[in-house]
Design a protein around this motif. Sequence first.
Motif, PDB file in Angstrom:
ATOM      1  N   ILE A  52       0.771  -1.137   0.076  1.00 53.78           N
ATOM      2  CA  ILE A  52      -0.086   0.056  -0.128  1.00 53.78           C
ATOM      3  C   ILE A  52       0.941   1.225   0.157  1.00 53.78           C
ATOM      4  O   ILE A  52       0.854   2.159  -0.572  1.00 53.78           O
ATOM      5  N   GLU A  53       1.945   1.217   0.852  1.00 50.74           N
ATOM      6  CA  GLU A  53       2.847   2.306   0.961  1.00 50.74           C
ATOM      7  C   GLU A  53       3.636   2.694  -0.351  1.00 50.74           C
ATOM      8  O   GLU A  53       3.842   3.858  -0.799  1.00 50.74           O
ATOM      9  N   ALA A  54       3.771   1.635  -1.363  1.00 50.12           N
ATOM     10  CA  ALA A  54       4.568   1.632  -2.665  1.00 50.12           C
ATOM     11  C   ALA A  54       3.581   1.900  -3.776  1.00 50.12           C
ATOM     12  O   ALA A  54       3.865   2.190  -4.825  1.00 50.12           O
ATOM     13  N   GLY A  55       2.398   2.204  -3.301  1.00 49.17           N
ATOM     14  CA  GLY A  55       1.318   2.314  -4.387  1.00 49.17           C
ATOM     15  C   GLY A  55       0.750   1.454  -5.161  1.00 49.17           C
ATOM     16  O   GLY A  55       0.033   1.571  -6.158  1.00 49.17           O
ATOM     17  N   THR A  56       1.101   0.075  -4.953  1.00 44.46           N
ATOM     18  CA  THR A  56       0.627  -1.073  -5.516  1.00 44.46           C
ATOM     19  C   THR A  56      -0.905  -1.256  -5.283  1.00 44.46           C
ATOM     20  O   THR A  56      -1.530  -1.765  -6.117  1.00 44.46           O
ATOM     21  N   LEU A  57      -1.498  -0.919  -4.150  1.00 46.86           N
ATOM     22  CA  LEU A  57      -2.677  -1.077  -3.755  1.00 46.86           C
ATOM     23  C   LEU A  57      -3.059   0.501  -3.249  1.00 46.86           C
ATOM     24  O   LEU A  57      -2.150   1.096  -2.391  1.00 46.86           O
ATOM     25  N   VAL A  58      -3.902   1.048  -3.843  1.00 48.10           N
ATOM     26  CA  VAL A  58      -4.259   2.403  -3.526  1.00 48.10           C
ATOM     27  C   VAL A  58      -5.539   2.696  -2.747  1.00 48.10           C
ATOM     28  O   VAL A  58      -6.498   1.553  -2.644  1.00 48.10           O
ATOM     29  N   PRO A  59      -5.870   3.706  -2.028  1.00 50.39           N
ATOM     30  CA  PRO A  59      -7.204   3.846  -1.133  1.00 50.39           C
ATOM     31  C   PRO A  59      -8.414   3.531  -2.234  1.00 50.39           C
ATOM     32  O   PRO A  59      -8.407   4.222  -3.226  1.00 50.39           O
TER      33      PRO A  59
END
Length: 515
Positions: A52-59
């Motif tokens: 999530i922090e890497a942007g692979t999963l986003v809000p």
Amino acid sequence: MDAVTPTLAAPDTEPLIADTPKASPAATPSPAASEDRTPLYRQLADHYRHAIEAGTLVPGDRMPSVRTLMERHQVSLSTALQTCRHLEAQGVLEARPRSGYFVRTPARASLVPVAEPRPWVPDLMQYVGINQRVSSILARGLQADVKVNFAVAHGSPSLYPVNELQQATIRALRDNPLLYGTPPPGGGEARFRCAIARRALEARMNINPEEIVVTHGCIEAVNLALRAVASAGDVVAVESPTYYALLQTLESMGMRALEIPTSPQTGISLEALQLASETYDNIKAVIVVPHFQNPLGSVMPDSHKAQLVKWAESRGVAIIEDDTYSALGDDGNIPAAIRSWDTSGNVIHCASLHKTMAPGMRLGWIAGGKWQWRVEMLKYAQTRPNEALAQIAMGEFMDSPRYDRHLRRLRAQLREHRAAMAEAIATHFPAGTRLTLPAGGLSLWVEMPGSVSSERLFDAALAKGIRVAPGSLFSNSSRYDHFLRINGGQPFTREVEKAVRTLATEVSRLLDTNG
């Protein structure tokens, strides 16, 4: 999310994560994890938190289901559940009934609000060439290969009821087979005008449908209002900052813009307006956007609206009210229009559906108050009546429950999109950045630290395929050269998040260069 909630097994009895990299949204923990005494559910939670922090999963993304976690990482049901619950406790995930776990939009990072405007003595800007300057910036943006556009002030197409309006349009053509062979009615199509009049009641306005003149968007409505109340050489008070197209319009008419300090919280400064009236005796009109002002996002308190109406009436100054954004408040309430305090016809009310319903239809309207007859004649002289098809389709849609359902959905989505964009700016932009998060609307007004030039950033961002609206567009002066207007009406995708990071890097680079 699985409905079964068994007794949790001791985490240290679970097998190690044994997934392959291609099955996971990010690289899985290394084999060295077998020597790590950290409980397995914590290892798995850290794995997804890093994704999530890497942007692979986003809000907004859905977390793999509990069963998927079990199969993918060869863990038990209890460990998969512990993983999700641990991430939920950390505020990373949120559980939605019967839907599963989703990546949560984090609480907005601390960011100082945009400062209130410093008082200044309103002065007539003798600047000649706003058209040339604005046109140059807009032309550079249009000629560039733009992949992410933060410069617009409307929502993404997915936010609007496109399919329903298409069906309404088909029905309009079927029910009116001679439509294209018949001149459109003067003033506008009856059902559409009636729908607008009924909706005006929510803003505490009583408008006869016959008063409503349909226009090509709100900008034509404001254009007609200006021509009705003022002439070349006259002074028109405007908010500062204000929508750049208004400055272009005033210059093209030979009118002079008097910029009035405007608060990002409460709108135009009534004290500064009073001071201006004592200095200039030929102010013919004041133009205000009372609700979710473009670009600030400010909302005028009701007490200020009442004072403004009283002040303008006592001095013979027309009020031109641009109320395009009032339906976009997070709380779902339609605020009272300035016109609702008017008893003499001194307020000209202008609005459109461009931001709330259909950017492609360009449907606006004007109620001219005591200048009604002149507004009608000017409309006929300049552009003649609008074509009827879009009005018929929109009138049908506005008369149905689908209209209110759409607005509820639109407000919820815009609130989520703005919050995610504000969080990204707070997270990635350099220290000293300021931002006031509005309670509605489509735009964010960002104050950059130091003396970063918004036009230099505009050109640097264009080179990266990103378009922004530099603050220098929104004033005849140089007061807002270190500001940006950023669109908050698009889903916060990975591409958007990456663009914000890139933009932040360019701001930092320019800040270092200036330093």
